[in-house]
Design a protein around this motif. Structure first.
Motif, mmCIF file in Angstrom:
data_model
loop_
_atom_site.group_PDB
_atom_site.id
_atom_site.type_symbol
_atom_site.label_atom_id
_atom_site.label_comp_id
_atom_site.label_asym_id
_atom_site.label_seq_id
_atom_site.Cartn_x
_atom_site.Cartn_y
_atom_site.Cartn_z
ATOM 1 N N ILE A 202 0.806 -1.207 0.000
ATOM 2 C CA ILE A 202 0.000 0.000 0.000
ATOM 3 C C ILE A 202 0.849 1.271 0.000
ATOM 4 N N ASN A 203 2.030 1.249 0.570
ATOM 5 C CA ASN A 203 2.845 2.452 0.723
ATOM 6 C C ASN A 203 3.301 2.962 -0.648
ATOM 7 N N GLU A 204 2.649 4.008 -1.144
ATOM 8 C CA GLU A 204 2.858 4.443 -2.523
ATOM 9 C C GLU A 204 4.283 4.901 -2.792
ATOM 10 N N TYR A 205 4.833 5.756 -1.918
ATOM 11 C CA TYR A 205 6.193 6.259 -2.134
ATOM 12 C C TYR A 205 7.204 5.125 -2.089
ATOM 13 N N GLU A 206 7.098 4.280 -1.061
ATOM 14 C CA GLU A 206 8.043 3.179 -0.919
ATOM 15 C C GLU A 206 7.918 2.180 -2.077
ATOM 16 N N ARG A 207 6.667 1.936 -2.518
ATOM 17 C CA ARG A 207 6.451 1.024 -3.641
ATOM 18 C C ARG A 207 7.101 1.568 -4.914
ATOM 19 N N THR A 208 6.937 2.864 -5.149
ATOM 20 C CA THR A 208 7.523 3.480 -6.342
ATOM 21 C C THR A 208 9.045 3.514 -6.251
ATOM 22 N N SER A 209 9.570 3.821 -5.073
ATOM 23 C CA SER A 209 11.020 3.821 -4.875
ATOM 24 C C SER A 209 11.603 2.438 -5.142
ATOM 25 N N THR A 210 10.899 1.401 -4.690
ATOM 26 C CA THR A 210 11.384 0.028 -4.862
ATOM 27 C C THR A 210 11.399 -0.381 -6.323
ATOM 28 N N VAL A 211 10.307 -0.100 -7.055
ATOM 29 C CA VAL A 211 10.254 -0.536 -8.450
ATOM 30 C C VAL A 211 11.217 0.285 -9.307
ATOM 31 N N ALA A 212 11.434 1.543 -8.956
ATOM 32 C CA ALA A 212 12.405 2.348 -9.691
ATOM 33 C C ALA A 212 13.813 1.766 -9.531
ATOM 34 N N ALA A 213 14.139 1.367 -8.304
ATOM 35 C CA ALA A 213 15.448 0.752 -8.070
ATOM 36 C C ALA A 213 15.572 -0.576 -8.802
ATOM 37 N N ILE A 313 14.564 -2.025 3.821
ATOM 38 C CA ILE A 313 15.854 -1.416 4.124
ATOM 39 C C ILE A 313 15.938 -0.066 3.422
ATOM 40 N N GLU A 314 17.008 0.659 3.713
ATOM 41 C CA GLU A 314 17.337 1.878 2.970
ATOM 42 C C GLU A 314 18.671 1.682 2.271
ATOM 43 N N VAL A 315 18.799 2.232 1.080
ATOM 44 C CA VAL A 315 20.072 2.189 0.367
ATOM 45 C C VAL A 315 20.458 3.607 -0.041
ATOM 46 N N ALA A 316 21.736 3.762 -0.362
ATOM 47 C CA ALA A 316 22.268 5.042 -0.860
ATOM 48 C C ALA A 316 21.961 6.188 0.100
ATOM 49 N N ARG A 317 22.156 5.962 1.399
ATOM 50 C CA ARG A 317 21.901 7.033 2.361
ATOM 51 C C ARG A 317 22.874 8.201 2.147
ATOM 52 N N SER A 325 17.625 8.886 5.606
ATOM 53 C CA SER A 325 18.396 9.676 4.649
ATOM 54 C C SER A 325 18.674 8.919 3.350
ATOM 55 N N GLY A 326 18.049 7.740 3.200
ATOM 56 C CA GLY A 326 18.294 6.940 2.004
ATOM 57 C C GLY A 326 17.022 6.656 1.232
ATOM 58 N N LEU A 327 17.156 5.802 0.233
ATOM 59 C CA LEU A 327 16.026 5.395 -0.589
ATOM 60 C C LEU A 327 15.364 4.175 0.044
ATOM 61 N N PRO A 328 14.075 4.245 0.383
ATOM 62 C CA PRO A 328 13.416 3.091 1.004
ATOM 63 C C PRO A 328 13.154 1.993 -0.020
ATOM 64 N N ILE A 329 13.444 0.761 0.372
ATOM 65 C CA ILE A 329 13.222 -0.405 -0.476
ATOM 66 C C ILE A 329 12.424 -1.424 0.326
ATOM 67 N N LEU A 330 11.243 -1.788 -0.163
ATOM 68 C CA LEU A 330 10.383 -2.734 0.553
ATOM 69 C C LEU A 330 10.586 -4.142 -0.003
ATOM 70 N N ILE A 331 11.470 -4.883 0.643
ATOM 71 C CA ILE A 331 11.707 -6.288 0.314
ATOM 72 C C ILE A 331 11.937 -7.047 1.616
ATOM 73 N N PRO A 332 11.663 -8.355 1.649
ATOM 74 C CA PRO A 332 12.029 -9.146 2.828
ATOM 75 C C PRO A 332 13.552 -9.180 2.948
ATOM 76 N N VAL A 333 14.061 -8.925 4.147
ATOM 77 C CA VAL A 333 15.506 -8.828 4.317
ATOM 78 C C VAL A 333 15.870 -9.234 5.744
ATOM 79 N N LEU A 334 17.033 -9.853 5.896
ATOM 80 C CA LEU A 334 17.520 -10.141 7.238
ATOM 81 C C LEU A 334 17.855 -8.829 7.931
ATOM 82 N N ASP A 335 17.565 -8.774 9.215
ATOM 83 C CA ASP A 335 17.693 -7.529 9.977
ATOM 84 C C ASP A 335 19.131 -7.345 10.439
ATOM 85 N N LEU A 336 19.929 -6.726 9.576
ATOM 86 C CA LEU A 336 21.336 -6.494 9.875
ATOM 87 C C LEU A 336 21.576 -5.019 10.115
#
Length: 704
Positions: A202-213, A313-317, A325-336
């Motif tokens: 549902i998160n529109e910004y995060e969804r768009t950020s993820t597909v753009a990446a 996660i966030e990338v490119a902070r 301060s980074g680009l939000p990416i909505l994917i399943p990820v280990l919590d590191l």
């Protein structure tokens, strides 16, 4: 009759080194290798290192049953902005969602805090006429002719890849799929990514950020994976290439090429999975992993033998360690948590004259000053060499000689700026980087409502064992485990990963008012998709395992927690049990319950997994003497803060042990240095160590 293939190879490409492990599933025997990464073309070091290793152990590529690969290529493509020229097709009126973001300041003390530039520039963000409402109903049909003209115009501008993110596509992907059909029919060479596939949430910004990446990295990642497959085939390997994904499983090469965004944390995930493997093998259910390589250090909390997980996660902070301060990416990820503290991290003074280490790294090229490859700035590796922790003639098992004079010169320059000698500067670098890792680990663990003093530490990576005991002392932990072959342990984690894929569907609403027919249809769709991916990778239907969960929160909250739910058709009768599980997890995280507020579901998830790979290491029995004296290959003067009593630092003579000849049951008293080809373990004065039946070093850390 052909003999069964039993050799599995894993390859982990990091920013500084490329690591290899070769495991024999029949005997448990493990062989390891390490090579410098080739940043301009990572596959070159991969193939060269593979040739070196197989030649060293006398194995041909035809004898390999499986090759598993983890890589930082996806992340680096975004950080370094080396992806494809990408466009975005979005609903009319929503062109600037990537710039609007959440309009949330991530640094309350900096009103001008900068955000990362969007992956897709504004002139390549194109609006199309269409509209779907929040229930998935069409308000305005998609204008296919308008969309086709827009695609043609983008191609003329040199666009290589297109991201499609339409409003409410998570509820109805029909318009996105129609757009993909138009693109595929008119411009089949274009790469296309849909938000309804990359991140159907549902998160529109995060969804768009993820597909753009995803669209941005897809061409490069696809070419890379196909190239590695081709190179392996030319060497004579006839099996399957599997690629590690961010959630601690593996994908087929085809699936990884189609969903490259899932590979963002491929390398770090392998290390966390290795820690989980050792947790189960050693019967230590609660561990903290410390994976310190040449570029960064990663920590992960292992509970019940499993790495903890997150949903994004966030990338490119802009600021590496500032959330938001980074680009939000909505994917399943280990919590590191990642810290800019690797062997190649550069030491410098900030504007206030304070010593800082990282996050800038010398990497593999030019590397630390002591590599003599052109680097001149002081790094953690230079400091460790000057402190006597590293053997200049035995780096990478003697395949690379370190230049002590170059390290001395680099640290002399730093020391003169600090008003001290090179050794004082080296100890400062060692102390700062160790404190940085301990502080990050403490915040990570306490943020989960846990006490780091109750955990053991498993340390690996080329630099991890040199710092682990000091990190443990700062955290208050008393036990450190250093696996044999610690320098390449992360690569071993690839072999512990099952084929798996997690799907997600957003269906926000109150738990008690859920449309269970719609929920069950969503689960059936996710199961069909996941089973199809695993079947294509060679997993039989009978070997597939399903794990269902939901992202839930109390009404009025903005952060969800993941809660397991039963597999199979759900109904209103399951609400009570799901609610109880939610409150139990909530209590564990926040030490309180709130039963007065209703529970809200945001997303439903289904993990589809194949069988757990067979990974057992060769166990040894104590034979004859358990003295470690025969493994001593000399002495070396090394610096310790408590060498001559509390707060009385200095150099002391340390016995140097050959890790490969230490027998099961051997005990060592600190100070001592244990050398192996890929890593060096430092045992401080007052600490002690023993060798267990898997040849792991089990270090008991004193409080001093």
């Amino acid at each position: 009759m052909e003999s069964e293939l039993t050799l599995s190879l894993s390859i982990d490409i990091g920013g500084t080194f490329t690591d290899f492990t070769l495991h024999d599933t029949a005997t448990g025997e493990l062989k390891v290798h390490k090579a410098l990464t080739s940043p301009d073309d990572p596959s070159r070091a991969l193939i060269q290192g593979l040739r070196e290793m197989l030649e060293e152990v006398g194995v041909s590529p035809e004898q390999l049953r499986l090759v598993v690969h983890s890589t930082t290529l996806a992340t680096n493509s975004i950080i370094e902005r080396k992806g494809a020229k990408t466009a975005l097709l979005t609903t009319k009126g929503f062109r600037d969602i990537l710039e609007f973001g959440r309009e949330r300041i991530y640094d309350m003390h900096d009103l001008h805090a900068r955000f990362p530039d969007p992956i897709v520039p504004r002139h390549l963000r194109i609006e199309v006429s269409e509209r779907i409402d929040r229930d998935g109903l069409t308000l305005s049909p998609l204008d296919l002719d308008e969309a086709a003209a827009a695609v043609e115009a983008l191609v003329e501008q040199g666009v290589e890849s297109i991201a499609v993110s339409l409003l409410h596509a998570y509820r109805s992907p029909d318009h996105e799929r129609a757009l993909k059909g138009v693109i595929d029919s008119r411009q089949p060479s274009l790469s296309v990514s849909l938000s309804s596939e990359a991140a159907p949430v549902i998160n529109e910004y995060e969804r768009t950020s993820t597909v753009a990446a995803d669209a941005y990295i897809k061409p490069a990642v696809s070419r890379y994976i196909q190239g590695v497959e081709r190179d392996l085939s030319e060497l004579g390997y006839g099996g399957q290439l599997l690629v590690m994904h961010s959630a601690g499983g593996v994908l087929s090469a085809d699936a990884a090429s189609e969903r490259p965004i899932r590979l963002l944390e491929s390398g770090p995930a392998a290390g966390a999975l290795a820690a989980g493997f050792y947790s189960e093998m050693l019967g230590e259910p609660d561990l903290i992993s410390l994976d310190m390589g040449g570029t960064t250090a990663k920590t992960c909390v292992i509970e019940g033998g499993q790495p903890s997980q997150s949903n994004g996660i966030e990338v490119a902070r802009v600021h590496r360690f500032k959330s938001g301060s980074g680009l939000p990416i909505l994917i399943p990820v280990l919590d590191l948590i990642e810290i800019g503290s690797g062997g190649g991290s550069i030491a410098h003074l900030d504007n206030l004259g304070l010593l800082r280490v990282g996050p800038q790294s010398a990497g593999a090229s030019p590397g630390p000053a002591c590599y003599a490859l052109g680097g001149t700035q002081p790094t953690v590796t230079d400091a460790n060499l000057l402190l006597g922790y590293l053997n200049p003639a035995y780096f990478l098992g003697g395949r690379m000689t370190l230049d002590t004079n170059a390290a001395q010169s680099a640290l002399d320059t730093l020391g003169s700026e600090m008003g001290m000698d090179a050794v004082g500067a080296a100890w400062g670098v060692y102390s700062v980087v160790t404190e940085n890792m301990a502080a990050a680990a403490r915040i990570h663990i306490i943020g989960r409502n846990k006490d780091p003093r109750n955990y053991s530490i498993v340390a690996f990576g080329g630099a991890g064992p040199a710092h682990a005991c000091e990190v443990a002392r700062i955290l208050g932990a008393t036990n450190v485990v250093v696996p044999l072959g610690a320098g390449v342990t992360a690569a071993l984690g690839c072999l512990a990963a099952p084929l798996s894929f997690e799907n997600i569907r957003s269906m926000p609403g109150l738990l008690e008012q859920s449309d269970w027919d719609a929920v069950n249809r969503a689960f059936a769709e996710m199961e069909s998709l996941g089973r199809g991916m695993l079947t294509n990778a060679g997993v039989s239907e009978s070997d597939v395992t399903l794990t269902a969960s939901a992202d839930m929160r109390l009404v009025g909250q903005i952060h969800e927690i993941n809660v397991p739910v039963p597999v199979g058709p759900l109904s209103g009768s399951d609400v009570e049990g799901i609610s109880a599980d939610f409150h139990e997890i909530y209590q564990e995280l926040y030490s309180r319950r709130n039963l007065s507020l209703p529970i809200e579901v945001q997303n439903w998830r289904l993990l589809v997994s194949g069988p757990q790979p067979s990974l057992e290491l060769q166990q040894q029995e104590a034979t004859g003497s358990t003295s470690g004296n025969a493994a001593v290959k000399g002495t070396r003067r090394a610096y310790f803060a408590n060498a001559h009593g509390p707060n009385q630092g200095g150099f002391v003579d340390c016995p140097i042990y050959d890790r490969y000849t230490l027998p099961v049951g051997a005990t060592l008293e600190g100070p001592a240095i244990v050398e192996e080809a890929e890593a060096t373990t430092i045992i401080r004065p007052g600490d002690s160590a023993s060798v267990d039946s898997w040849l792991n070093l089990r270090i008991r850390v004193s409080g001093g």
